[in-house]
Scaffold this active site. Sequence first.
Site, PDB file in Angstrom:
ATOM      1  N   PHE A 110     -17.611  68.150  47.597  1.00 19.11           N
ATOM      2  CA  PHE A 110     -16.351  68.404  47.907  1.00 19.11           C
ATOM      3  C   PHE A 110     -16.264  70.206  48.095  1.00 19.11           C
ATOM      4  CE2 PHE A 110     -15.249  69.376  43.618  1.00 19.11           C
ATOM      5  CZ  PHE A 110     -14.310  70.654  43.612  1.00 19.11           C
ATOM      6  N   LYS A 111     -16.993  70.809  47.448  1.00 16.72           N
ATOM      7  CA  LYS A 111     -17.283  72.100  47.704  1.00 16.72           C
ATOM      8  C   LYS A 111     -17.478  72.595  49.143  1.00 16.72           C
ATOM      9  CE  LYS A 111     -16.673  72.499  43.530  1.00 16.72           C
ATOM     10  NZ  LYS A 111     -17.480  73.086  42.231  1.00 16.72           N
TER      11      LYS A 111
END
Length: 495
Positions: free
Chosen positions: A110-111
Amino acid sequence: MTTFHSTRGTDDALTSKQAIRKGIADDGGLFVTDQLGESKVDIATLQGKTYQQIAQDVLGLLLPDFTAQELGECIAEAYGAQWDDERITPLKPLGDDYVMELFHGPTCAFKDVALQILPRFMARTTPADGDADERIMIVTATSGDTGKAALAGFADAPGTGITVFYPEGRVSKVQELQMTTQSGDNVHVCAVRGNFDDAQSTVKEIFADTELNACIAQEDHVVLSSANSINVGRLVPQVVYYFSAYAQLLERQAINVGDEVDFVVPTGNFGDVLAGYYAKMLGLPVRQLVVASDRNNVLFDFLTTGTYNRKRPFYETTSPSMDILVSSNLERMLYYMSEKDPRLVTYLMNDLSQWGAYEVPPQLLMRIRELFATGWADEAQVSRMIADCWKDHGYVLDPHTACGYFVMTQMPAEPGTPRVLLSTASPYKFPRTVNEALGLESDGTDFECMDGLSEATGTTVPPMLRELDEAPVRFRDCVEVSDMGHYVEQCAGNI
């Protein structure tokens, strides 16, 4: 005019560009704006919009000194062909609930949502003192996913360098290889003999070391900044996917405009769930934000008792990116929930630094608990959830998302309120853990585990992960925590 200042004082009056370039305030606080929530996103217009269009709306409110053209360029560059799903963060049904997949970017975590756009933001900032030769050195500690996503975003970006520290032996093998095989002339990767909290705390000390910073600025024309979610430019892009989830629920006719939604968020550093709080401040109808922890359940204890205590056993779990005892972004939430009281925040952070713990006033805890719910899962429960989710829904969870799935299954659903579980990483980043949970072969290499998982589930191994098997390792450095500052100084000279 929107300005940014520290959570611990109101002396600063920075633009969002200046706050992004600086990363962290001089007093160790995090940048916030008192104008957050004064303008709202029109949720009635969300349905049918692309992710990029929603990003333009949301980021235009959060970063107002970027022009519409600048934001449009950043968004187009960040959310393009490097994503394997045109929806960027697709929403999928999971029984009566939903899962939002945040792992379709170039590093399968998700980063990527924030770290694909942060370098584009940085490129459009300018030095405070007009030094045309000034370059930026990104210094970041990672518990597993931030490091690779930051490296991928900043590799060979003009005018920047990046140094990433990770805790030796405390990230998955796939995560480590993602970092140590990173290409780029401006990147450095180094293991640290300690845990993530040791590395993150030392990075903050490096930012606060005025002598070191002055030396680097004078000798190398380099300023230090952060790609962790302590940087407001890392945090605010994550707000967008909450609005995207709402838009997709509208398109599925699962809700009508104005209906509330619950979000269940696996988190260690509190950034991912804080973005949901920002979304609520911008007008998203969020009923509840559920903080899901692993066995390092410092956030669970805080949200249930009002006492934050980092002096506790540190556990190495199967969800390493959440193995954190000092959740930096909690400071921003405390600032807003305390009705913007920097003196209280300073008091609490001083207690944390001096005594390893703090306790919030009862009325503040009541206010926090009106929005934030919480739960946690141990390794056995995580393993069982991976197996149950596959058996019940034919869906493969990574161990971090499985923490959230466990917490979600333990909570009574609110009739008529959809629940969205944020899926933070591809299961192929943790193939051994997933295979063990599913009863598959797990004695071989991580790459053999990937192949076995793919064959058993009919899912596809992301090629950028499978290719790590053949990628040459570029970085083997390992330092003591006390030597991290010296390492940064060396790297700054190489930009």
